[in-house]
Design an enzyme around this catalytic site. Structure first.
Site, PDB file in Angstrom:
ATOM      1  N   ARG A  76     -34.885   9.782  32.579  1.00  0.00           N
ATOM      2  CA  ARG A  76     -35.320  11.132  32.196  1.00  0.00           C
ATOM      3  C   ARG A  76     -35.716  11.164  30.719  1.00  0.00           C
ATOM      4  NH1 ARG A  76     -30.948  15.121  32.564  1.00  0.00           N
ATOM      5  NH2 ARG A  76     -32.585  16.169  31.412  1.00  0.00           N
TER       6      ARG A  76
ATOM      7  N   CYS B 213     -28.514  18.297  32.730  1.00  0.00           N
ATOM      8  CA  CYS B 213     -27.335  17.446  32.554  1.00  0.00           C
ATOM      9  C   CYS B 213     -26.061  18.263  32.763  1.00  0.00           C
ATOM     10  CB  CYS B 213     -27.295  16.877  31.140  1.00  0.00           C
ATOM     11  SG  CYS B 213     -28.463  15.571  30.845  1.00  0.00           S
TER      12      CYS B 213
ATOM     13  N   ARG C  61     -23.858  25.999  30.046  1.00  0.00           N
ATOM     14  CA  ARG C  61     -25.257  26.220  29.711  1.00  0.00           C
ATOM     15  C   ARG C  61     -25.852  27.508  30.280  1.00  0.00           C
ATOM     16  NH1 ARG C  61     -28.147  20.427  29.187  1.00  0.00           N
ATOM     17  NH2 ARG C  61     -29.049  21.460  27.421  1.00  0.00           N
TER      18      ARG C  61
ATOM     19  N   ASP D 122     -26.999  15.277  20.622  1.00  0.00           N
ATOM     20  CA  ASP D 122     -27.654  14.287  21.485  1.00  0.00           C
ATOM     21  C   ASP D 122     -27.478  12.848  20.987  1.00  0.00           C
ATOM     22  OD1 ASP D 122     -28.449  16.287  23.165  1.00  0.00           O
ATOM     23  OD2 ASP D 122     -30.560  16.273  22.574  1.00  0.00           O
TER      24      ASP D 122
ATOM     25  N   LYS E 174     -39.262  13.751  23.613  1.00  0.00           N
ATOM     26  CA  LYS E 174     -39.129  14.405  24.925  1.00  0.00           C
ATOM     27  C   LYS E 174     -38.915  15.908  24.751  1.00  0.00           C
ATOM     28  CE  LYS E 174     -34.992  14.451  27.093  1.00  0.00           C
ATOM     29  NZ  LYS E 174     -34.564  15.797  27.515  1.00  0.00           N
ATOM     30  N   ASN E 175     -37.956  16.273  23.900  1.00  0.00           N
ATOM     31  CA  ASN E 175     -37.613  17.690  23.806  1.00  0.00           C
ATOM     32  C   ASN E 175     -38.724  18.518  23.170  1.00  0.00           C
ATOM     33  OD1 ASN E 175     -35.237  17.204  25.073  1.00  0.00           O
ATOM     34  ND2 ASN E 175     -33.940  17.387  23.257  1.00  0.00           N
TER      35      ASN E 175
HETATM   36  C1  UD1 Z   1     -31.793  21.601  23.574  1.00  0.00           C
HETATM   37  C2  UD1 Z   1     -32.125  20.168  23.909  1.00  0.00           C
HETATM   38  C3  UD1 Z   1     -30.855  19.376  24.197  1.00  0.00           C
HETATM   39  C4  UD1 Z   1     -29.890  19.508  23.024  1.00  0.00           C
HETATM   40  C5  UD1 Z   1     -29.654  20.971  22.683  1.00  0.00           C
HETATM   41  C6  UD1 Z   1     -28.791  21.167  21.450  1.00  0.00           C
HETATM   42  C7  UD1 Z   1     -34.304  20.426  24.945  1.00  0.00           C
HETATM   43  C8  UD1 Z   1     -35.119  20.305  26.166  1.00  0.00           C
HETATM   44  N1  UD1 Z   1     -32.994  20.158  25.081  1.00  0.00           N
HETATM   45  O1  UD1 Z   1     -31.165  22.156  24.735  1.00  0.00           O
HETATM   46  O2  UD1 Z   1     -31.212  18.009  24.395  1.00  0.00           O
HETATM   47  O3  UD1 Z   1     -28.660  18.894  23.375  1.00  0.00           O
HETATM   48  O4  UD1 Z   1     -30.901  21.641  22.458  1.00  0.00           O
HETATM   49  O5  UD1 Z   1     -29.377  20.535  20.356  1.00  0.00           O
HETATM   50  O6  UD1 Z   1     -34.790  20.693  23.872  1.00  0.00           O
HETATM   51  N2  UD1 Z   1     -26.215  28.637  25.145  1.00  0.00           N
HETATM   52  C9  UD1 Z   1     -25.712  29.829  25.614  1.00  0.00           C
HETATM   53  N3  UD1 Z   1     -26.586  30.760  26.100  1.00  0.00           N
HETATM   54  C10 UD1 Z   1     -27.939  30.540  26.110  1.00  0.00           C
HETATM   55  C11 UD1 Z   1     -28.446  29.322  25.627  1.00  0.00           C
HETATM   56  C12 UD1 Z   1     -27.559  28.389  25.143  1.00  0.00           C
HETATM   57  O7  UD1 Z   1     -24.490  30.045  25.608  1.00  0.00           O
HETATM   58  O8  UD1 Z   1     -28.680  31.434  26.544  1.00  0.00           O
HETATM   59  C13 UD1 Z   1     -25.289  27.610  24.629  1.00  0.00           C
HETATM   60  C14 UD1 Z   1     -25.343  26.333  25.459  1.00  0.00           C
HETATM   61  O9  UD1 Z   1     -24.498  26.432  26.571  1.00  0.00           O
HETATM   62  C15 UD1 Z   1     -24.880  25.313  24.454  1.00  0.00           C
HETATM   63  C16 UD1 Z   1     -25.454  25.814  23.139  1.00  0.00           C
HETATM   64  O10 UD1 Z   1     -25.724  27.197  23.336  1.00  0.00           O
HETATM   65  O11 UD1 Z   1     -23.482  25.293  24.373  1.00  0.00           O
HETATM   66  C17 UD1 Z   1     -26.707  25.101  22.680  1.00  0.00           C
HETATM   67  O12 UD1 Z   1     -27.732  25.297  23.610  1.00  0.00           O
HETATM   68  P1  UD1 Z   1     -29.290  25.304  23.216  1.00  0.00           P
HETATM   69  O13 UD1 Z   1     -29.453  25.152  21.749  1.00  0.00           O
HETATM   70  O14 UD1 Z   1     -29.912  26.450  23.898  1.00  0.00           O
HETATM   71  O15 UD1 Z   1     -29.761  23.961  23.898  1.00  0.00           O
HETATM   72  P2  UD1 Z   1     -30.992  23.736  24.875  1.00  0.00           P
HETATM   73  O16 UD1 Z   1     -32.189  24.422  24.343  1.00  0.00           O
HETATM   74  O17 UD1 Z   1     -30.583  23.975  26.277  1.00  0.00           O
END
Ligand code: UD1
Length: 422
Positions: free
Chosen positions: A400, A118, A123, A308, A22-23
């Site tokens: 989802r 979620c 985030r 995850d 999915k991701n």
């Molecule tokens: C992706 C995955 C999700 C997984 C996560 C971590 C997808 C669609 N989703 O989410 O299933 O749980 O990686 O492996 O691929 N953060 C910030 N600022 C930002 C971006 C992120 O502070 O601009 C923080 C987030 O709040 C979180 C952490 O960084 O605490 C990790 O986020 P990130 O690696 O960006 O996860 P996603 O890409 O949203």
């Protein structure tokens, strides 16, 4: 709203096919915005998040057609593009933010609503904004939307992220592929889904090196062309189904699974008393003799233990011998499954980013509620370990990210039914 009814189970046996990730697919689909030629994704998972991304891309002017019952996605974006990603769609799924980089690269401007997804923490988007700003974008937040502009186009640059964000790495990769000159991303995320995106972008003509390491070098090109790309196997779905025989006993082969995608998870399973073997066709899992043993888990970016799979691992550890400590280092507030597992008789204490799980002999079935995607499947796994019946409600979260979960588990002998809402 549908619910899932699970009854405590004896040993499982058989095979479970693992779908495309999915991701990975959610990052690959927006890559269609980078080219006016068709992008075909094979081995796509059939999930509501994929339909949400299809809807979002359609609203931007791309066409995504699901072929072969959704296993193949034929995408193209040759006409006029609308650079505004509307809140009504974006709020359904955080991964909608992955259109920001491609829209900026192709159009020079984009307006993208801040995402939902979620409820597992704040985030924010600051890492995405900093990474794209390094490429020359000017980004401001107005009325809940990010307004991004790149006057004269994006320019290659060296940028170090404050944290190895998966989504920000993907946005940077897509944007830098069409920027002028060379870009270097330091402290890049190393997840297999990023390697898969880089592979697809290379197939489209991008020049990328170093994906899978924390430094990625991208040489911008004038244009990208069409390609056909198979989506990598879903390591989270794999880990989830590996836990089913770990919990119930028996032996299950997860077809298409690859241990190298989740080594840290497999090491913990081994320590807990579960044997894992790579076969030619997938990953074979069986429980060793005796009770599951307690293990400590810390979630980390890849190659560490994936956040995850934390909720599902907790479901296993609720009935382990001894006390396990799970530390969540990626998302605050990602223990919402703990109180639900406690309703089933688990003994869990949560303090900040730590959950202490004192193993109990058995769980008892109970009505429980899913609070996010991975939490919901952890409750199903716990239900397989529990005496009596567990009814998991709010399963829209589950749909989802898991393709036909009840059919896949039923095929290996689990007592599980979906009850359709009347
Ligand atoms: C992706 C995955 C999700 C997984 C996560 C971590 C997808 C669609 N989703 O989410 O299933 O749980 O990686 O492996 O691929 N953060 C910030 N600022 C930002 C971006 C992120 O502070 O601009 C923080 C987030 O709040 C979180 C952490 O960084 O605490 C990790 O986020 P990130 O690696 O960006 O996860 P996603 O890409 O949203």
């Amino acid at each position: 709203m549908d619910s899932i009814v699970v009854r405590g189970n004896g040993p499982l046996s058989g095979q479970i096919p693992i779908a495309g990730a999915k991701n990975a697919c959610l990052a690959l689909m927006p890559a269609t915005l980078l080219s006016d030629e068709p992008l075909t994704l094979t081995n796509a998972p059939r999930l509501s998040d994929i339909r949400t991304m299809t809807e979002l891309l359609a609203s931007l002017g791309a066409e995504v057609t699901a072929l072969q019952d959704g296993k193949v996605l034929a995408a193209s974006c040759h006409g006029e593009i609308n650079p505004v990603a509307d809140y009504e769609i974006v709020r359904k799924m955080r991964a909608s933010n992955l259109v920001l980089g491609p829209l900026l690269a192709r159009m020079g401007h984009a307006v993208v609503s801040l995402p939902g997804g979620c409820a597992i923490g704040a985030r924010p988007m600051d890492i995405h904004v900093d990474a794209l700003s390094a490429l020359g974008a000017e980004i401001e937040l107005k009325d809940g939307y990010l307004h991004a502009k790149a006057r004269g186009g994006l320019r290659g640059a060296t940028h170090e992220m404050r944290f190895a964000s998966v989504g920000a790495t993907e946005n940077f990769l897509m944007a830098a592929s069409l920027a002028k000159g060379t870009s270097v991303l330091k402290n890049a995320a190393r997840e297999p889904e990023i390697v898969d995106l880089a592979r697809c972008l290379r197939a489209m003509g991008a020049q990328i090196e170093g994906d899978g390491t924390s430094e990625i070098v991208i040489e911008g090109v004038e244009r990208l062309h069409g390609a056909t790309h198979p989506v990598v196997a879903d390591r989270i779905e794999l880990g989830t189904y590996m836990l089913a025989p770990a919990i119930c006993g028996g032996e299950v082969e997860c077809l298409g699974g690859r241990i190298d995608l989740i080594e840290a998870f497999c090491e913990k399973l081994d320590a807990a008393g579960v044997s894992v073997e790579q076969t030619h066709t997938g990953v074979k899992v069986s429980r060793k003799n005796g009770r599951i043993r307690a293990v400590d888990v810390v979630t980390e970016p890849f190659p560490g233990f994936p956040t995850d799979l934390q909720a599902q691992m907790m479901a296993l550890l609720t009935t382990a011998e001894g006390t396990s400590v799970l530390e969540e280092k990626i998302f605050e507030n990602r223990f919402m499954h703990a109180p639900e597992l406690t309703r089933m008789g688990a003994n869990i204490e949560v303090h900040g980013g730590h959950a202490t799980v004192h193993g109990v002999e058995t769980l008892k079935g109970a009505p429980v509620m899913a609070t996010d995607l991975r939490a919901s499947v952890s409750l199903i796994l716990a239900g397989l370990a529990a005496e009596g019946e567990t009814v998991v409600s709010r399963v829209y979260h589950l749909d989802r990210g898991y393709e036909r979960v009840e059919e896949k588990l039923k095929a290996v002998g689990a007592h599980i039914e979906r009850v359709k809402a009347s």
